[in-house]
Design a protein around this motif. Structure first.
Motif, PDB file in Angstrom:
ATOM      1  N   LEU A  40       0.840  -1.197   0.000  1.00  0.00           N
ATOM      2  CA  LEU A  40       0.000   0.000   0.000  1.00  0.00           C
ATOM      3  C   LEU A  40       0.878   1.251   0.000  1.00  0.00           C
ATOM      4  CD1 LEU A  40      -2.894   1.145   0.210  1.00  0.00           C
ATOM      5  CD2 LEU A  40      -2.628   1.109   2.695  1.00  0.00           C
ATOM      6  N   VAL A  41       0.596   2.165  -0.925  1.00  0.00           N
ATOM      7  CA  VAL A  41       1.306   3.438  -1.023  1.00  0.00           C
ATOM      8  C   VAL A  41       0.269   4.546  -0.874  1.00  0.00           C
ATOM      9  CG1 VAL A  41       2.855   4.864  -2.411  1.00  0.00           C
ATOM     10  CG2 VAL A  41       2.931   2.364  -2.635  1.00  0.00           C
ATOM     11  N   TYR A  58       4.684   0.977  -8.603  1.00  0.00           N
ATOM     12  CA  TYR A  58       3.582   1.864  -8.205  1.00  0.00           C
ATOM     13  C   TYR A  58       3.736   3.205  -8.923  1.00  0.00           C
ATOM     14  CZ  TYR A  58       6.748   4.670  -5.338  1.00  0.00           C
ATOM     15  OH  TYR A  58       7.762   5.498  -4.922  1.00  0.00           O
ATOM     16  N   THR A  59       2.627   3.907  -9.064  1.00  0.00           N
ATOM     17  CA  THR A  59       2.615   5.273  -9.613  1.00  0.00           C
ATOM     18  C   THR A  59       1.511   6.054  -8.912  1.00  0.00           C
ATOM     19  OG1 THR A  59       3.387   4.542 -11.786  1.00  0.00           O
ATOM     20  CG2 THR A  59       2.336   6.700 -11.669  1.00  0.00           C
ATOM     21  N   PHE A  71       4.563   3.848   2.965  1.00  0.00           N
ATOM     22  CA  PHE A  71       4.588   2.548   2.300  1.00  0.00           C
ATOM     23  C   PHE A  71       4.312   1.475   3.352  1.00  0.00           C
ATOM     24  CE2 PHE A  71       7.135   5.489  -0.055  1.00  0.00           C
ATOM     25  CZ  PHE A  71       6.896   5.192  -1.381  1.00  0.00           C
ATOM     26  N   SER A  72       3.298   0.651   3.090  1.00  0.00           N
ATOM     27  CA  SER A  72       2.881  -0.352   4.070  1.00  0.00           C
ATOM     28  C   SER A  72       2.755  -1.709   3.386  1.00  0.00           C
ATOM     29  CB  SER A  72       1.540   0.051   4.699  1.00  0.00           C
ATOM     30  OG  SER A  72       1.057  -0.943   5.561  1.00  0.00           O
ATOM     31  N   TYR A  73       3.217  -2.747   4.090  1.00  0.00           N
ATOM     32  CA  TYR A  73       3.096  -4.107   3.567  1.00  0.00           C
ATOM     33  C   TYR A  73       2.892  -5.063   4.735  1.00  0.00           C
ATOM     34  CZ  TYR A  73       3.862  -8.196   0.614  1.00  0.00           C
ATOM     35  OH  TYR A  73       3.699  -9.380  -0.068  1.00  0.00           O
ATOM     36  N   ILE A  74       2.074  -6.105   4.514  1.00  0.00           N
ATOM     37  CA  ILE A  74       1.734  -7.051   5.577  1.00  0.00           C
ATOM     38  C   ILE A  74       2.998  -7.648   6.187  1.00  0.00           C
ATOM     39  CG2 ILE A  74       0.609  -9.252   6.092  1.00  0.00           C
ATOM     40  CD1 ILE A  74      -1.414  -8.630   3.925  1.00  0.00           C
ATOM     41  N   GLY A  75       3.109  -7.555   7.496  1.00  0.00           N
ATOM     42  CA  GLY A  75       4.242  -8.153   8.201  1.00  0.00           C
ATOM     43  C   GLY A  75       5.411  -7.218   8.412  1.00  0.00           C
TER      44      GLY A  75
END
Length: 794
Positions: A40-41, A58-59, A71-75
């Motif tokens: 997720l951005v 991403y854009t 910037f988010s990512y699982i874990g």
């Protein structure tokens, strides 16, 4: 039709005000250089957000000025960067999540799901899924092993099992489907509210001891009490919904209301008349965090479905080009049904330390159902001329019979299910221990009073008494059943060296009705070759026990079989799970071979959605099959999937002298595809195509016990298509300022259900002519239907 829909979307080119914009783009990777999909951005304190594609790219299109991009990512812990943009800038920022930013507990759990063969569904994709029933379960019909033949219902069968063999959990609480519903017209909203769903897990068989006690599948839903959104509103021609999220200090909550309107679908049914459906659902979830270790969850659900029908007439034309028949019926009477479900649950969660947690779940599930119908019909059954070249096309060729019939019912079911369960989790490095102990009490109060008769005037039904009237299928019973159940499990998941891992344990169940204590051992072995290919091989086996809930113990006449036994199934599943690069994207191919040995089954009849068990009979059987699925982002940020399932299931009813026969769910082939694309090479115009095919199903006249009949319901074929445009898409260079000030997204949808207008048969009305030849009059499902909806997110 397609041109008309596309033109409607082109008309959304409202006058907008251009903004000075710039671009930021890049690639998101982990410490090992792997590109991260669906990271997720987003820009803090704005509505600008996107996700990375399968290549980690991403854009974002942003207005000029200073921004804080996250910037988010699982874990992993969220990363933040500050940027300054000028008009026309094209900034590149590549992001790497380092190993020291990894949340180890989450990493272990994510790996464990894949090793167990659990399918993870993206709940957000439900919005794009064209769906006549509005049920979340409709998405399952795209998964391997799931069979389909009714778009009006949330019911589904898995690998030869019936509707009653599927487990469904919301926040670790088992929920139950309506019992008295006979067809999809009566069925209201599913208990699962898509706007509240946080995580979705599904297994078609060979699942761990954590889940029980049903023979076929498990659907595990976790709700959320807080979200980055404050509200989600939906308005459509077939219903509406509103979901609110709130948070204040230690308290977070969500409140959701839904309403379903399907009059437009029902008006096109074969039976014309006055339809009055009223389907409503209200849900609330609350979480209070006392401290870092202790929090409390409250969940409340109230779901009520009311269905009324005053039928007027019916005309059905069926047959072949050589022989065409017509049934015409005039009706009197009415039907009024009500199905009410209420759930109240309290969960206490305590985390002793990062490795040990305890959960205590208490719930009450209440079922109140009534169906009252008294419908009288006079019919004429005719053969009509089918020769196009002749001058008498469409005229009556021969009268095959006439008569009248009556369906009467005053049925009521009340049930309360009380449960209390403890769940303990312990995580140490790569080893995960879980244990649970549950007590459940079921209280059923059932009143059955129904009959039908045929007044055939000597035509449709031979009469032994010569008066032209014969009561048929009369049932009357009053039952009161109370059952206490105790179940528990202990399981562990761990590695066996570098390449092997396992998940295994023991489950047990005891109930006071059958007085059976049955252990249920289960084991999942996973082999990971650790080469350049990301592939897993799994083998799963176990005993799955389904003790009688209520419907299985009630015979056709309403009497209870007090000597019934628990149904049992031994699963053997071998599968491979392969992730690879292909067609310019990352693909995932899953194949599964399974065999289920079935013992102490209760045979049943299936008519539309109504399951009627032959409680005093018993059978043994099997199910064997192959499942294949391929999924990936063939178009950036749009997930598509294809699956093929091949299955055979049979049973041998004891002492019937026939041998193995097809089970009512013996649907040999299922194919489905959910494909998404973009129109006009634009990132904001999207198309969503849903294709379903299910081969023929066995069928036979009721009360005949002609189980070896070769008669079948024709194959189920359906195509639904949807178009969408988000007027506030982050990739759009021009946005509507008025909407941008109030909404995070504002999406328009146009959908066509049953695009090819195929008449799918769900069941039959059986009548006989003057020569006592029996005819099956098809009951069709829905025809082509347009649906428009708007989803606004605040």
């Amino acid at each position: 039709m397609l041109r008309i829909l596309i033109s409607l979307f082109l008309l959304t080119g409202f006058q907008v005000f251009a903004q000075q914009t710039a671009y930021i783009s890049g690639v998101v990777k982990d410490a090992e250089g792997n590109r991260l999909n669906e990271a997720l951005v987003f820009v803090q304190n704005t509505k600008h957000l996107t996700k990375t594609n399968t290549k980690g790219e991403y854009t974002l299109v942003l207005p000029t000025g200073k921004h804080q991009v996250s910037f988010s990512y699982i874990g992993y812990r969220t990363l933040n960067i500050a940027i300054t943009l000028k008009s026309g800038d094209k900034l590149t920022r590549d992001i790497i999540f380092e190993a020291n930013q990894l949340l180890s507990e989450v990493r272990v759990i994510d790996q464990k799901d894949r090793r167990e063969g659990i399918t993870i569904l993206d709940a957000k994709s439900f919005e794009q899924f064209p769906n006549a029933s509005q049920s979340f379960e409709a998405m399952l019909k795209q998964l391997p092993g799931v069979s389909t033949n009714n778009e009006l219902s949330s019911q589904y069968s898995v690998r030869g099992g019936n509707f009653d063999e599927n487990l469904i959990y919301i926040n670790d609480i088992e929920i139950f489907k309506p019992y008295l519903v006979r067809n999809g017209q009566q069925e209201g909203l599913s208990l699962i509210n898509p706007d509240l769903v946080k995580h979705v897990k599904f297994s078609a068989g060979g699942f761990s001891p954590r889940y029980g006690d049903r023979m076929s599948s498990v659907l595990d839903i976790q709700y959320k009490s807080k979200d980055s959104l404050t509200a989600i509103a939906s308005l459509a021609t077939n219903g509406s919904s509103l979901t609110l999220f709130g948070e204040k200090k230690h308290l977070s909550f969500a409140l959701a209301y839904r309403n379903k309107k399907n009059q437009s679908l029902l008006k096109k049914q074969q039976v014309t008349g006055s339809y009055n459906p009223n389907f409503n659902d209200l849900q609330a979830i609350l979480n209070y965090q006392f401290n870092k270790k202790f929090n409390v969850d409250l969940l409340g659900i109230y779901n009520k479905s009311e269905f009324g029908l005053v039928p007027e007439s019916r005309e059905t034309v069926f047959g072949t080009l050589q022989e065409t028949y017509r049934l015409k019926v005039d009706y009197e009477g009415q039907e009024k049904d009500a199905y009410e479900n209420t759930l109240g649950a309290l969960s206490l969660n305590y985390k002793f330390n990062p490795a040990i947690s305890l959960k205590w779940i208490n719930s009450i599930f209440s079922i109140k159902e009534k169906e009252h119908f008294d419908i009288y019909g006079q019919y004429v059954f005719e053969e009509i001329e089918s020769d196009y070249m002749g001058g008498s096309y469409g005229q009556v060729k021969a009268n095959r019979g006439f008569g009248a019939y009556q369906d009467y019912g005053r049925n009521e079911l009340n049930a309360n299910i009380y449960s209390s369960e403890f769940k303990l989790n312990y995580i140490k490095e790569k080893s995960v221990w879980e244990a649970g102990l549950k007590y459940q009490r079921d209280e059923f109060r059932d009143k059955l009073n129904e009959f039908n008769f045929l007044d055939s005037a000597g035509y449709s039904l031979p009469n032994s008494n010569g008066n032209g009237l014969e009561v048929y299928d009369y049932r009357y019973a009053v039952n009161k059943i109370d059952i206490n159940r105790i179940s528990g499990y202990l399981m562990n998941a761990n590695d066996l060296g570098d390449k092997w891992s396992y998940t295994g344990g023991l489950r047990f169940i005891y109930n006071t009705f059958t007085k059976e204590f049955i252990p249920s051992p289960r084991l999942i072995l996973t082999f990971h070759p650790k080469n350049d290919k990301d592939i897993l091989y799994r083998f799963a086996t176990g005993l799955y026990v389904q003790s009688p809930f209520y419907r299985e113990m009630r015979d056709l006449d309403g009497s209870i079989n007090y000597n019934i036994k628990s149904q049992k199934s031994i699963h053997l599943v071998a599968s491979s799970d392969y992730k690879f690069e292909g067609l310019g994207t990352q693909l995932r191919f899953i194949s599964e071979l399974y065999y289920k040995k079935l013992k102490d089954l209760v045979p049943y009849e299936l008519e539309n959605l109504r399951i009627r068990y032959l409680a005093n009979q018993r059978s043994n059987g099997y199910a064997v099959g192959l499942d294949f699925s391929l999924s990936g982002e063939f178009v950036r940020d749009l997930q598509s999937s294809f699956r093929l399932s091949i299955m055979k299931t049979e049973e041998d009813i004891e002492n019937d002298g026939i041998g193995y026969i097809k089970r009512p769910t013996d649907q040999r082939v299922n194919f489905s595809s959910f494909f998404q694309d973009r129109l006009f090479n634009s990132p904001t115009y999207k198309v969503h195509l849903n294709i379903l095919y299910g081969s023929k199903l066995p069928a036979w006249p009721p009360k005949t016990q002609n189980y070896a009949s070769n008669f079948n319901i024709p194959a189920y074929k359906r195509v639904d298509i949807g178009f969408s445009k988000d007027l506030l898409d982050s990739e759009s260079e021009k946005r509507i300022r008025l909407l941008d000030n109030y909404f995070k997204s504002f999406t328009l949808y146009a959908e066509v259900f049953n695009l090819l207008n195929i008449n799918n048969t769900v069941s039959y009305l059986w009548i006989s002519d003057i020569n006592n030849n029996r005819y099956a009059i098809p009951n069709y499902l829905t025809s082509r239907q347009l649906n428009f909806k708007i989803i606004a997110k605040f």
